[in-house]
Design an enzyme around this catalytic site. Structure first.
Site, mmCIF file in Angstrom:
data_model
loop_
_atom_site.group_PDB
_atom_site.id
_atom_site.type_symbol
_atom_site.label_atom_id
_atom_site.label_comp_id
_atom_site.label_asym_id
_atom_site.label_seq_id
_atom_site.Cartn_x
_atom_site.Cartn_y
_atom_site.Cartn_z
ATOM 1 N N CYS B 109 0.885 -1.157 0.000
ATOM 2 C CA CYS B 109 0.000 0.000 0.000
ATOM 3 C C CYS B 109 0.926 1.211 0.000
ATOM 4 C CB CYS B 109 -0.897 0.012 1.233
ATOM 5 S SG CYS B 109 -1.859 1.528 1.368
ATOM 6 N N CYS B 112 -0.675 4.288 2.217
ATOM 7 C CA CYS B 112 -0.815 4.218 3.683
ATOM 8 C C CYS B 112 -0.388 2.853 4.181
ATOM 9 C CB CYS B 112 -2.209 4.641 4.153
ATOM 10 S SG CYS B 112 -3.622 3.854 3.363
ATOM 11 N N SER B 113 -1.340 2.012 4.598
ATOM 12 C CA SER B 113 -0.940 0.746 5.211
ATOM 13 C C SER B 113 -2.012 -0.313 5.039
ATOM 14 C CB SER B 113 -0.672 0.960 6.692
ATOM 15 O OG SER B 113 -1.830 1.523 7.291
ATOM 16 N N CYS B 114 -2.794 -0.246 3.941
ATOM 17 C CA CYS B 114 -3.901 -1.175 3.743
ATOM 18 C C CYS B 114 -3.401 -2.614 3.748
ATOM 19 C CB CYS B 114 -4.612 -0.859 2.432
ATOM 20 S SG CYS B 114 -5.313 0.803 2.442
#
Lengths: 219, 204
Positions: B109, B112-114
């Site tokens: 991702c 962000c941090s999906c």
């Protein structure tokens, strides 16, 4: 926004360093910051796209110098203050100094399992038809909104192929502004590595992003 | 977002300040009746003790042994995974990616941090870090080298940038020499990194 969160293709960060036997959290404050962020979404009545924008909307040097949960916590403070749920003097004092604002819902211990299991699906019903179909050639638009978007810079202006029509999903660019879900067709778009990174790039690499219809034009 | 070394004292005082600030905010939010600390404890316990990559390993092991399940998983992963009881937040729409001898899948991702929480738990620090998010899309072979993995030059690499609410789970190749193994025994070979695409399943 063209902020420091949009990292794809940047150089200079060094190698990836996995941590053997990494714990889920690295300190007690990370545990609490994580849980507070999840729990406050209900009384705060904000959505995930608003949260993401609150995290990325800060000077790039600041974003890159913060740890992941420091970014989460800073965004939580920002959203609480914007909605006047908490004031600066209360954060400094560590106690409530003003009457609480009425909130419609809070997260009770009895809710936790069900709220997590239900999640927040983003697919919506529609009678509209998708403009593109699998196999179509498309170009990611060149856009530079100051507000939240999920089209990374490294694909803007590049040509790719629709690989899959995913469905009709909440549009973050609108949802982050509180302007409604404004759902749009969502696609998996595949790009050749050389289209993204030039003729010297590894020809065996392809990269896909999931892109909403307003991000795309026929090529 | 840096994973680089900081001066120790600086790091220490900064963390203490953050620790105090988080504690102060929790007190304010609790006093105001916005949060219930018992609910916070439950959220933490869920992701620290109950939800983690062992869930995903069970999905992979079942896909390796049960052809009908495998077919359902690649057709509609969210419901196939829910059959095992895993569903919900950050896994509302899951797609399973099939590694083959000619294609290796890697998930990132960049924005962000999906990450697919119901099957992998919360992401490790490196997954959320600038080095991984910047390089996975441009130099996946270099990233694999950081993990000690070298793929044949002829293997195509497909990188999936999770820019929407679709969460991706890599189904690694089943190691040879595991014919007749039970699902439980096979699940032991499935690492977290093999389900992100920065690793391979363990060899027996």
């Amino acid at each position: 926004m063209n902020g420091a969160q949009d990292l794809g293709g940047m150089h200079g960060f060094g190698p990836v360093v996995p941590e053997p036997n990494e714990p889920v959290f690295h300190s007690e404050w990370e545990r609490r910051a994580f849980a507070l962020t999840l729990a406050m979404a209900m009384p705060g009545a904000w959505n995930i796209d608003m949260s993401r924008f609150a995290r990325e909307n800060r000077p790039p040097a600041e974003y890159l110098a913060m740890s992941y949960y420091q970014v989460w916590f800073a965004a939580l403070e920002t959203m609480l203050k914007q909605r006047e749920l908490v004031a600066d003097d209360e954060i400094v004092a560590g106690r409530s100094l003003h009457a609480p604002k009425p909130v419609t819902r809070t997260l009770t211990p009895g809710d936790v399992a069900q709220v997590l299991y239900r999640g927040a699906p983003t697919e919506r019903a529609t009678k509209s038809a998708a403009t593109f179909k699998a196999g179509d050639t498309v170009r990611a638009k060149t856009i530079n909104p100051l507000t939240h978007t999920r089209l990374p810079r490294y694909v803007r202006g590049r040509t790719g192929t629709i690989e899959r029509v995913i469905g009709y999903h909440v549009f973050p660019d609108s949802n982050a502004l509180g302007a409604g879900e404004n759902p749009q067709w969502l696609y998996t778009v595949r790009f050749e590595g050389r289209e993204l990174w030039g003729g010297d790039a590894d020809a065996s690499v392809t990269v896909s992003v999931d892109a909403w219809e307003p991000y795309l034009e026929r090529a | 977002m840096t994973g680089h070394d900081h001066h120790h004292d600086h790091d220490h005082s900064e963390l203490s300040e953050t620790q105090l600030r988080v504690r102060a905010l929790e007190s304010v939010l609790t006093e105001k009746g916005y949060v219930d600390p018992a609910a916070l404890d439950l959220l933490i316990e869920t992701y620290e003790k109950k939800v983690g990559p062992r869930n995903g390993a069970r999905v992979v092991a079942k896909a390796w042994t049960d052809p009908a399940y495998r077919a359902r998983l690649f057709k509609e992963a969210t419901s196939a995974i829910a059959e095992l009881g895993y569903a919900g937040r950050q896994g509302e729409h899951i797609v399973a990616l099939e590694n083959t001898p000619t294609q290796h899948n890697m998930v990132v991702c960049t924005l962000c941090s999906c990450y697919p929480w119901p099957v992998l738990g919360l992401p490790p620090v490196w997954y959320k870090s600038a080095p991984y998010r910047s390089r996975a899309v441009v130099d996946p072979r270099g990233v694999l080298k950081d993990f000690g993995v070298t793929l044949p030059a002829a293997t195509n690499i497909r990188v999936w940038d999770s820019t929407a609410e679709i969460r991706y789970l890599v189904i690694p190749l089943r190691p040879g020499g595991t014919e007749g193994w039970s699902e439980d025994k096979l699940a032991e070979l499935v690492t977290r990194d093999s389900m992100i695409g920065t690793g391979l399943a363990k060899q027996p």
